[in-house]
Scaffold this active site. Structure first.
Site, mmCIF file in Angstrom:
data_model
loop_
_atom_site.group_PDB
_atom_site.id
_atom_site.type_symbol
_atom_site.label_atom_id
_atom_site.label_comp_id
_atom_site.label_asym_id
_atom_site.label_seq_id
_atom_site.Cartn_x
_atom_site.Cartn_y
_atom_site.Cartn_z
ATOM 1 N N THR A 156 0.841 -1.126 -0.182
ATOM 2 C CA THR A 156 0.078 -0.134 -0.036
ATOM 3 C C THR A 156 0.945 1.189 0.092
ATOM 4 O O THR A 156 1.655 1.614 -1.049
ATOM 5 C CB THR A 156 -0.883 -0.018 1.222
ATOM 6 O OG1 THR A 156 -0.102 -0.182 2.392
ATOM 7 C CG2 THR A 156 -2.165 -1.082 1.094
ATOM 8 N N LYS A 182 3.808 -7.016 3.764
ATOM 9 C CA LYS A 182 3.650 -5.644 3.469
ATOM 10 C C LYS A 182 3.328 -5.004 4.861
ATOM 11 O O LYS A 182 2.637 -5.427 5.854
ATOM 12 C CB LYS A 182 2.575 -5.518 2.485
ATOM 13 C CG LYS A 182 1.208 -5.730 2.679
ATOM 14 C CD LYS A 182 0.413 -4.891 3.672
ATOM 15 C CE LYS A 182 0.360 -3.399 2.954
ATOM 16 N NZ LYS A 182 -0.406 -2.754 3.892
ATOM 17 N N THR A 193 1.287 -8.967 11.896
ATOM 18 C CA THR A 193 1.209 -7.750 11.174
ATOM 19 C C THR A 193 0.430 -7.589 10.140
ATOM 20 O O THR A 193 0.029 -8.776 9.452
ATOM 21 C CB THR A 193 2.642 -7.176 10.982
ATOM 22 O OG1 THR A 193 2.243 -5.771 10.528
ATOM 23 C CG2 THR A 193 3.081 -7.689 9.668
ATOM 24 N N GLU A 280 6.258 4.545 7.402
ATOM 25 C CA GLU A 280 5.951 5.963 6.748
ATOM 26 C C GLU A 280 6.771 6.911 7.441
ATOM 27 O O GLU A 280 6.900 7.127 8.449
ATOM 28 C CB GLU A 280 4.503 6.116 6.907
ATOM 29 C CG GLU A 280 3.498 5.131 5.918
ATOM 30 C CD GLU A 280 2.148 5.029 6.384
ATOM 31 O OE1 GLU A 280 1.245 4.598 5.733
ATOM 32 O OE2 GLU A 280 1.761 5.657 7.590
ATOM 33 N N ASN A 404 0.188 10.641 5.778
ATOM 34 C CA ASN A 404 -1.179 10.330 6.389
ATOM 35 C C ASN A 404 -2.139 11.245 6.292
ATOM 36 O O ASN A 404 -3.058 11.266 6.293
ATOM 37 C CB ASN A 404 -0.914 9.827 7.755
ATOM 38 C CG ASN A 404 -0.256 8.552 7.830
ATOM 39 O OD1 ASN A 404 -1.124 7.580 7.450
ATOM 40 N ND2 ASN A 404 0.853 8.300 8.365
#
Lengths: 409, 409
Positions: A156, A182, A193, A280, A404
């Site tokens: 993603t 992922k 996860t 991220e 985000n």
């Protein structure tokens, strides 16, 4: 930018006999991007899984749990990215089952033999028309040497596809393992996860495989955090196709079990750390090691308090040895009888704090030097017992906010 | 930028008879900025306080706790910004006591009658030479009408000074209250927040004042979070000088006690919310209301899971109704037997989710419209009991990262 993480070259990913993968671009979220993966398993394969403890778990997690609990022999997995099928109520459950039924029809197996997985945005219905329309192409693509493509198709906000292979010799037989995972944000696994898969050709009994899966998850995916948000879709799956020719492993006290468990755990740990390295906005990879606790649980509590603190994470981003923030996190971790005058805090090899304050020999330049590196060890010696725990995390950067704030657009 | 928060005009801050404040610029961290405050109390004043539950509590917190527990009649408070005197070991304790002793010498009172407070960077020794050198000027400045100056002199990364006054009539007497607070980051109070002070001229017994202080803290500072980091220095102090002429309040079941408690709690809540409005990098003010829980504790657990989630906070920053992130936070809040199919999620007045998924009538434009406003209500109806709880928080912006990556430099 991912921290010391590059894609594994495709030629270094090994096929697992008995497992074939097919990928297609079904246009689930955006057109033209591979987003739908089918994994087909030969008869006799065994599958075990652990799943998120989030009460708002996704529909595919519910379906996986049911089918594994009922002991169905699993023949296929279907994985989509671009939509989590979470917060989708009864329609979401029906959609997950419908996707499995279509895979079963194409592969000519029982529909209970198919496990569904989804990842992506929450609270939006799965676009079933596009997903179903894509399945024939994914099935037509099935081949053993597609792990690199599959690792890309499950991403993603990941930047780097995360896959790796390993081999281990057990009872004179070479056992091969290949895994992929992922995940980049909403990472604070509790059980497993956001989508991790490890396949091996080892022969292993179902109960032993389940024990091994739980152990590996606890020592890998359950030791990482990016942002403290436990996902609705966390799933970690171990597949054993049994084609390596080794005598079936059923005794969890055997050397063979220990060797396979270690191999799976090492691979799972690499994948879990890869998720953190590709967290991220990550610019730093931190290992938080807490030793000398009364229990592993309290060591994890302290390690996670440090690893989750936005103040600690922004200080690491800035390479600023503002280490009082780490002391504050240790202090609020919730250990009621913690004697702060006994503990010692190290940054790399540098003793930073002891006796409730800054270490006498500590100089700011030492801390600053350690902080400059992309990989940083934070070590806390609690001096109150023999237990220890390690947690891996990344820093908190402008890019975390950007990613985000922009995700979905 | 602070969310709907402007400084209270100095003329609207009322002096409290029996309390004088003096401020000076001692150069504790930076030269020329007011950073040292002394509050002198007339004999007969009563003081109660609640403090951080962080095990790594600051030296001044330890000294305050000791002196209040021993029942010393408090005559002065000394407050510095620029250095937290936390993580400073035995030297920190000696420094805090030394500062109090010097104030006592200047005011000619017992040194046990002085309470110390510090805020700023952790793990660095208090610059005692500059602090002691500044005290005579602070004492020379003592006057009743200095609340505006004091509210400025206790700030760290705060943008807006936070102070306010109120009056309430009790037993025919006008009671005046003035309070001030500071705090912007490392805000997730557990007992009280990073320096809040409320003074009143009411006459009230010590036990009643203590009960009132705990109640007000629980309903105000203990209901906010900026970044989930519980500070080492959180302190909330109520001062009652007893000069209003009302009959001393000692019965906690009396109407007079209830009236004063309500007035103090309202003022404390305004100050606590002001801290969130001035939260580091804040652009939005969010009220998280959780109703229908089995206990207040579980409602707070759900509210804090939402309020702490970096994914929720960045979505609010982006005005993006990515509401699945709120469901995910509810799901991982830790309520084992939560039935996600029963709960309802509202954004403002808009029903967003029910029956485990998106509400049938919900349209994305409705959510987007609510998210545009600077003040947003998130309401969760758990439908499993009668308890409720409210938490206030702010969003997570680029500026939070900037402020915390740059703090200290």
């Amino acid at each position: 930018m991912p921290v010391n993480l590059t894609p594994t070259p495709p030629e270094r990913l090994r096929a697992i006999a008995g497992a074939r993968l097919g990928i297609t671009a079904a246009g689930i979220k955006k057109p033209g991007r591979p987003d739908l993966t089918v994994i087909a398993l030969d008869p006799g394969s065994r599958v075990a899984g652990v799943f998120t403890q989030n009460r708002f778990c996704a529909a595919p997690v519910t379906v996986c749990r049911e089918r594994l609990a009922q002991g169905h022999a699993i023949r296929a997995l279907v994985i989509n990215t671009g939509n989590a099928n979470a917060g989708t109520g009864s329609q979401g459950l029906a959609d997950a089952r419908r996707a499995c039924a279509e895979v079963a029809r194409l592969l000519k197996c029982d529909e209970q033999a198919v496990l569904p997985f989804s990842t992506g945005v929450i609270l939006e219905p799965l676009p079933m028309d596009r997903l179903l329309a894509g399945l024939p192409a994914a099935v037509a693509d099935l081949a053993p040497d597609r792990w690199d493509k599959a690792a890309q198709a499950i991403m993603t906000t990941d930047i780097v596809p995360k896959a790796r292979s390993a081999t281990v010799t057990i009872d004179g037989h070479t056992i091969t393992l290949t895994g992929m995972a992922k995940g980049s944000g909403m990472i604070h696994p509790n059980m497993a996860t956001m989508l991790g898969f490890i396949a091996t050709d080892a022969a292993i009994g179902q109960a032993a495989l389940e024990a091994l899966t739980r152990f590996a998850a606890d020592e890998s995916f359950n030791c990482i955090t990016v942002d403290g948000d436990t996902s609705t879709n966390d799933s970690f799956i171990c597949i054993a196709t049994g084609r390596a020719g080794n005598p079936e492993i059923t005794d969890t006290a055997s050397a063979a079990f220990a060797a396979l468990r270690e191999a799976v755990t090492q691979l799972a740990r690499w994948l879990a750390q890869a998720i953190v390295r590709d967290g991220e906005g990550a610019t730093k990879f931190m290992t938080i090691q807490v030793n000398g606790g009364k229990s592993r649980a309290e060591c994890r509590q302290v390690a996670y308090a440090i690893a989750r603190s936005p103040l600690v994470k922004t200080a690491f981003f800035a390479s600023d040895p503002n280490l009082g923030r780490i002391l504050a996190a240790i202090g609020y971790a919730g250990i009621e009888d913690l004697d702060v005058n006994r503990l010692r805090l190290y940054l790399g090899d540098v003793l930073v704090a002891e006796q409730g304050g800054r270490a006498a020999g500590y100089r700011e330049e030492q801390g600053a030097a350690v902080m400059q590196a992309p990989e940083i060890l934070v070590r806390v010696e609690l001096e109150r017992g023999d237990a220890c725990a390690t947690v891996w995390t990344c820093d908190f950067s402008y890019d975390y906010v950007r990613i985000n704030a922009e995700y979905r657009s």
